[in-house]
Scaffold this active site. Sequence first.
Site, PDB file in Angstrom:
ATOM      1  N   LYS A   1      -6.491  15.719  25.092  1.00  0.00           N
ATOM      2  CA  LYS A   1      -8.486  15.560  24.292  1.00  0.00           C
ATOM      3  C   LYS A   1      -7.722  16.024  23.250  1.00  0.00           C
ATOM      4  O   LYS A   1      -6.918  17.417  22.760  1.00  0.00           O
ATOM      5  CB  LYS A   1      -9.334  15.768  24.977  1.00  0.00           C
ATOM      6  CG  LYS A   1      -9.528  17.325  24.571  1.00  0.00           C
ATOM      7  CD  LYS A   1     -11.048  17.712  25.477  1.00  0.00           C
ATOM      8  CE  LYS A   1     -11.520  18.815  24.883  1.00  0.00           C
ATOM      9  NZ  LYS A   1     -12.416  19.296  24.223  1.00  0.00           N
TER      10      LYS A   1
ATOM     11  N   LYS B   1     -10.696  20.595  18.105  1.00  0.00           N
ATOM     12  CA  LYS B   1     -10.871  21.091  16.945  1.00  0.00           C
ATOM     13  C   LYS B   1      -9.889  22.233  16.752  1.00  0.00           C
ATOM     14  O   LYS B   1      -9.350  22.464  15.702  1.00  0.00           O
ATOM     15  CB  LYS B   1     -12.004  21.472  17.038  1.00  0.00           C
ATOM     16  CG  LYS B   1     -13.525  20.394  16.869  1.00  0.00           C
ATOM     17  CD  LYS B   1     -14.344  21.450  16.280  1.00  0.00           C
ATOM     18  CE  LYS B   1     -15.823  20.809  16.936  1.00  0.00           C
ATOM     19  NZ  LYS B   1     -15.625  21.346  18.527  1.00  0.00           N
TER      20      LYS B   1
ATOM     21  N   LYS C   1      -8.197  27.086  28.259  1.00  0.00           N
ATOM     22  CA  LYS C   1      -8.664  27.428  26.769  1.00  0.00           C
ATOM     23  C   LYS C   1      -8.200  28.537  27.448  1.00  0.00           C
ATOM     24  O   LYS C   1      -7.264  29.437  26.303  1.00  0.00           O
ATOM     25  CB  LYS C   1      -9.917  27.035  26.760  1.00  0.00           C
ATOM     26  CG  LYS C   1     -10.369  26.045  26.461  1.00  0.00           C
ATOM     27  CD  LYS C   1     -11.694  25.930  25.609  1.00  0.00           C
ATOM     28  CE  LYS C   1     -12.020  24.544  24.991  1.00  0.00           C
ATOM     29  NZ  LYS C   1     -12.656  24.650  24.048  1.00  0.00           N
TER      30      LYS C   1
HETATM   31  N1  AQP Z   1     -11.321  14.307  22.932  1.00  0.00           N
HETATM   32  C1  AQP Z   1     -12.612  13.915  23.341  1.00  0.00           C
HETATM   33  N2  AQP Z   1     -13.052  12.925  23.402  1.00  0.00           N
HETATM   34  C2  AQP Z   1     -14.093  12.466  23.842  1.00  0.00           C
HETATM   35  N3  AQP Z   1     -15.248  13.141  23.775  1.00  0.00           N
HETATM   36  C3  AQP Z   1     -14.573  14.281  23.007  1.00  0.00           C
HETATM   37  N4  AQP Z   1     -15.619  15.717  22.491  1.00  0.00           N
HETATM   38  C4  AQP Z   1     -14.650  16.676  22.459  1.00  0.00           C
HETATM   39  N5  AQP Z   1     -13.442  16.369  22.158  1.00  0.00           N
HETATM   40  C5  AQP Z   1     -13.562  14.946  22.842  1.00  0.00           C
HETATM   41  C6  AQP Z   1     -17.384  15.671  22.401  1.00  0.00           C
HETATM   42  O1  AQP Z   1     -17.736  16.481  22.275  1.00  0.00           O
HETATM   43  C7  AQP Z   1     -18.803  16.774  21.866  1.00  0.00           C
HETATM   44  C8  AQP Z   1     -18.978  18.327  21.662  1.00  0.00           C
HETATM   45  O2  AQP Z   1     -17.641  18.718  21.908  1.00  0.00           O
HETATM   46  P1  AQP Z   1     -17.290  20.215  21.376  1.00  0.00           P
HETATM   47  O3  AQP Z   1     -17.149  20.527  20.118  1.00  0.00           O
HETATM   48  O4  AQP Z   1     -19.132  21.615  21.853  1.00  0.00           O
HETATM   49  O5  AQP Z   1     -16.249  21.215  22.228  1.00  0.00           O
HETATM   50  P2  AQP Z   1     -15.306  20.703  23.075  1.00  0.00           P
HETATM   51  O6  AQP Z   1     -15.529  19.304  23.861  1.00  0.00           O
HETATM   52  O7  AQP Z   1     -14.709  21.935  23.283  1.00  0.00           O
HETATM   53  O8  AQP Z   1     -14.185  20.288  21.821  1.00  0.00           O
HETATM   54  P3  AQP Z   1     -13.404  21.005  21.296  1.00  0.00           P
HETATM   55  O9  AQP Z   1     -12.714  19.178  19.746  1.00  0.00           O
HETATM   56  O10 AQP Z   1     -12.617  19.952  21.765  1.00  0.00           O
HETATM   57  O11 AQP Z   1     -13.302  21.724  20.733  1.00  0.00           O
HETATM   58  P4  AQP Z   1     -12.697  22.850  20.520  1.00  0.00           P
HETATM   59  O12 AQP Z   1     -11.492  22.365  19.968  1.00  0.00           O
HETATM   60  O13 AQP Z   1     -13.580  24.461  19.451  1.00  0.00           O
HETATM   61  O14 AQP Z   1     -13.168  23.775  22.032  1.00  0.00           O
HETATM   62  C9  AQP Z   1     -18.778  17.522  23.235  1.00  0.00           C
HETATM   63  O15 AQP Z   1     -19.207  16.546  24.552  1.00  0.00           O
HETATM   64  C10 AQP Z   1     -17.410  16.879  23.881  1.00  0.00           C
HETATM   65  O16 AQP Z   1     -17.217  15.446  25.323  1.00  0.00           O
END
Ligand code: AQP
Length: 336
Positions: free
Chosen positions: A200, A203, A116
């Site tokens: 992965k 968002k 990140k």
């Molecule tokens: N691609 C993914 N596949 C499986 N699980 C996922 N999670 C996120 N992306 C995937 C799971 O969703 C939960 C919530 O995640 P989060 O929104 O708190 O944070 P994150 O993992 O950082 O998700 P993003 O979409 O990548 O958000 P941003 O871009 O804002 O950092 C968690 O249990 C995560 O494992």
Amino acid sequence: MVKKNQKLVFSGVQPTGNLHLGNYLGAMKNFVDLQKTMSCIYCVVDLHAITTFKNPTELRGNILDTTAGFLACGLDFNKSIIFNQSSVSGHSELSWILNCVSRVGWMNRMTQFKEKAGKNKENASVGLYVYPNLMAADILLYKATHVPVGDDQKQHLELARDIAQKFNNDFKSVNFFPLPEPLIQKKLSRVMSLRDGTKKMSKSDDSNYSRIDLKDTKDEIRKKIKKAKTDSSPIPEKVSDLSNRPEALNLLNIYSFLTNSNLEGTLNLMQGKDFSKFKEALSDVIISSICPIGEEINKLKKDKSYLIKILKEGTLKASEIASKNLKEVKEIVGFV
Ligand code: AQP
């Protein structure tokens, strides 16, 4: 109130944008299943969201959107505690105490920070660096025993266990914090980007075409799947033939999961077909599982006061558990 030695689930989602298929399959589906058999606490983790700058108006909207997403996916506020993290001050308080237990060397091993912060890590916020300590505080504040997360969060959860163990040892408080167990979906632990099968689905990816949002319309889903990166070879017969084809593997995995099948079953059905045909079938199954959720999110979002009321009720319940545990922590640490 949670009883002593009872199994307790905690997990959170950042209000950083629209929930996507990865959040749904990797986390939310698991959240919904668990509330049938265990006490669960689900949190909109807004303190985590500000580790990178967020526009305040957008953040407020995203907190309510994520709450609507929780409800639309099937979380039941009569069974589970649903609230937003910043409304229970114990998360920040315990986080500071755990900052003093956790080690710099441990932080330096966290791969998510490296991803990140990217090349400009000197300019990343300190909050982003110590994010895993806040995540440990989120879990330990409730003495949660089980944490459903996607595979991407496994390393942070291992760190939470290390922090719990070190706290218990340092303060000679055997078993004070339980060591939380990860609950990771085995069949599809990580949904990958539709543009790059080695990254992965996320968002914060700049490309809208990298993910399927739960609020996408049928047309948007068809368009995104049509544009999803694949390769020129047809669908193979054997799973081993997918080893160097990450984008193909990702789409076939999503299809398998949504049709309650496995990769072998999907290959039996689809082998020899080219991807354009398969993508039509994939769009159909995504539309039938995602679109009803998206419609419900849009409906719930219209009633902001209802969503705020749900969060407030959850905050009261969460605060009750948090304040009792935090009082014990403060006594153990030696605060007067
Ligand atoms: N691609 C993914 N596949 C499986 N699980 C996922 N999670 C996120 N992306 C995937 C799971 O969703 C939960 C919530 O995640 P989060 O929104 O708190 O944070 P994150 O993992 O950082 O998700 P993003 O979409 O990548 O958000 P941003 O871009 O804002 O950092 C968690 O249990 C995560 O494992």
